[in-house]
Design a protein around this motif. Structure first.
Motif, short mmCIF file in Angstrom:
data_model
loop_
_atom_site.label_atom_id
_atom_site.label_comp_id
_atom_site.label_asym_id
_atom_site.label_seq_id
_atom_site.Cartn_x
_atom_site.Cartn_y
_atom_site.Cartn_z
N THR A 80 0.83 -1.20 0.00
CA THR A 80 0.00 0.00 0.00
C THR A 80 0.86 1.25 0.00
O THR A 80 0.56 2.23 -0.69
N ASP A 81 1.96 1.22 0.74
CA ASP A 81 2.86 2.38 0.75
C ASP A 81 3.41 2.68 -0.64
O ASP A 81 3.53 3.84 -1.03
N GLU A 82 3.74 1.63 -1.40
CA GLU A 82 4.21 1.84 -2.77
C GLU A 82 3.11 2.44 -3.64
O GLU A 82 3.38 3.30 -4.49
N VAL A 83 1.88 2.00 -3.45
CA VAL A 83 0.75 2.56 -4.21
C VAL A 83 0.59 4.04 -3.89
O VAL A 83 0.47 4.87 -4.80
N ILE A 84 0.60 4.39 -2.62
CA ILE A 84 0.45 5.78 -2.21
C ILE A 84 1.56 6.64 -2.81
O ILE A 84 1.31 7.72 -3.35
N GLU A 85 2.79 6.15 -2.75
CA GLU A 85 3.93 6.89 -3.31
C GLU A 85 3.77 7.07 -4.81
O GLU A 85 4.02 8.15 -5.35
N ALA A 86 3.36 6.03 -5.51
CA ALA A 86 3.20 6.10 -6.96
C ALA A 86 2.06 7.04 -7.35
O ALA A 86 2.18 7.79 -8.33
N VAL A 87 0.96 7.03 -6.60
CA VAL A 87 -0.14 7.95 -6.88
C VAL A 87 0.33 9.39 -6.68
O VAL A 87 0.03 10.27 -7.48
N ALA A 88 1.09 9.61 -5.63
CA ALA A 88 1.59 10.96 -5.35
C ALA A 88 2.54 11.46 -6.44
O ALA A 88 2.68 12.67 -6.63
N HIS A 89 3.16 10.55 -7.16
CA HIS A 89 4.12 10.91 -8.21
C HIS A 89 3.66 10.38 -9.57
O HIS A 89 4.48 9.95 -10.39
N ALA A 90 2.36 10.44 -9.82
CA ALA A 90 1.79 9.87 -11.04
C ALA A 90 2.36 10.50 -12.30
O ALA A 90 2.51 9.84 -13.33
N GLY A 91 2.69 11.77 -12.25
CA GLY A 91 3.27 12.44 -13.42
C GLY A 91 4.59 11.82 -13.83
O GLY A 91 4.83 11.55 -15.02
N GLU A 92 5.45 11.57 -12.87
CA GLU A 92 6.73 10.93 -13.17
C GLU A 92 6.54 9.50 -13.65
O GLU A 92 7.23 9.04 -14.56
N VAL A 93 5.57 8.81 -13.03
CA VAL A 93 5.27 7.44 -13.45
C VAL A 93 4.79 7.45 -14.90
O VAL A 93 5.21 6.63 -15.72
N SER A 94 3.93 8.40 -15.23
CA SER A 94 3.41 8.49 -16.59
C SER A 94 4.54 8.68 -17.59
O SER A 94 4.60 8.01 -18.62
N ALA A 95 5.46 9.58 -17.30
CA ALA A 95 6.58 9.84 -18.20
C ALA A 95 7.48 8.62 -18.33
O ALA A 95 7.90 8.26 -19.43
N LYS A 96 7.75 7.97 -17.22
CA LYS A 96 8.65 6.81 -17.22
C LYS A 96 8.09 5.65 -18.05
O LYS A 96 8.84 4.92 -18.69
N TYR A 97 6.79 5.47 -18.04
CA TYR A 97 6.16 4.34 -18.71
C TYR A 97 5.48 4.71 -20.02
O TYR A 97 4.74 3.92 -20.59
N ALA A 98 5.76 5.90 -20.55
CA ALA A 98 5.09 6.36 -21.78
C ALA A 98 5.33 5.41 -22.96
O ALA A 98 4.40 5.08 -23.69
N ARG A 99 6.57 4.99 -23.15
CA ARG A 99 6.88 4.10 -24.29
C ARG A 99 6.18 2.76 -24.12
O ARG A 99 5.60 2.22 -25.07
N LEU A 100 6.22 2.19 -22.91
CA LEU A 100 5.57 0.90 -22.66
C LEU A 100 4.06 1.03 -22.84
O LEU A 100 3.41 0.14 -23.38
N ARG A 101 3.49 2.17 -22.41
CA ARG A 101 2.04 2.40 -22.57
C ARG A 101 1.69 2.48 -24.06
O ARG A 101 0.72 1.91 -24.51
N HIS A 102 2.51 3.19 -24.82
CA HIS A 102 2.30 3.28 -26.26
C HIS A 102 2.31 1.89 -26.90
O HIS A 102 1.45 1.54 -27.71
N ASP A 103 3.30 1.07 -26.56
CA ASP A 103 3.41 -0.28 -27.10
C ASP A 103 2.24 -1.15 -26.68
O ASP A 103 1.73 -1.94 -27.47
N PHE A 104 1.78 -0.99 -25.44
CA PHE A 104 0.65 -1.75 -24.92
C PHE A 104 -0.62 -1.42 -25.70
O PHE A 104 -1.36 -2.30 -26.13
#
Length: 132
Positions: A80-104
């Motif tokens: 749960t702590d990892e989820v909370i941290e990732a939600v709080a930094h969703a913008g960075e998560v979005s940028a980091k996974y943009a290529r994988l999201r595009h491929d998906f």
């Protein structure tokens, strides 16, 4: 702790898990937190970040028609702590996974481009050029 510990944190996080139709929430959501739900395929074309709360991913190994751990377009979170941290930094998560999201999206959602209705009309009635 349990994901229920997040609850309602003002305007930061809202627990909408009891909403009867998740599809109504996609346009409103800044981020999707899911596990193995097919919601990942429905939400992916939005281009918004997805977080995968997969605390028991080892138990599910080999049960997917794709390489879940390699292909999901977001981080695999185990606490749960990892989820909370990732939600709080969703913008960075979005940028980091943009290529994988595009491929998906290209692999699993190639027709979800906002032009499906146009393709149906063109197929049934002909293209605008054909209709004159």
């Amino acid at each position: 702790g349990d994901i229920g510990d997040i609850g309602d944190m003002g305007n930061f996080v809202r627990d909408v898990s009891a909403h009867p139709d998740v599809r109504e929430l996609y346009p409103l959501a800044d981020v999707l937190v899911t596990d193995y739900s097919s919601a990942m395929f429905d939400f992916a074309p939005t281009g918004r970040p997805m977080l995968f709360f997969a605390y028991d991913v080892e138990e599910w190994a080999g049960r997917f028609p794709f390489d879940y751990e390699a292909e999901v377009p977001g981080p695999l979170l185990r606490t749960t702590d990892e989820v909370i941290e990732a939600v709080a930094h969703a913008g960075e998560v979005s940028a980091k996974y943009a290529r994988l999201r595009h491929d998906f999206v290209a692999k699993f959602c190639p027709l979800d481009d906002g032009m499906a209705a146009r393709r149906v009309v063109d197929r049934v009635f002909g293209t605008a050029a054909e209709r004159g």
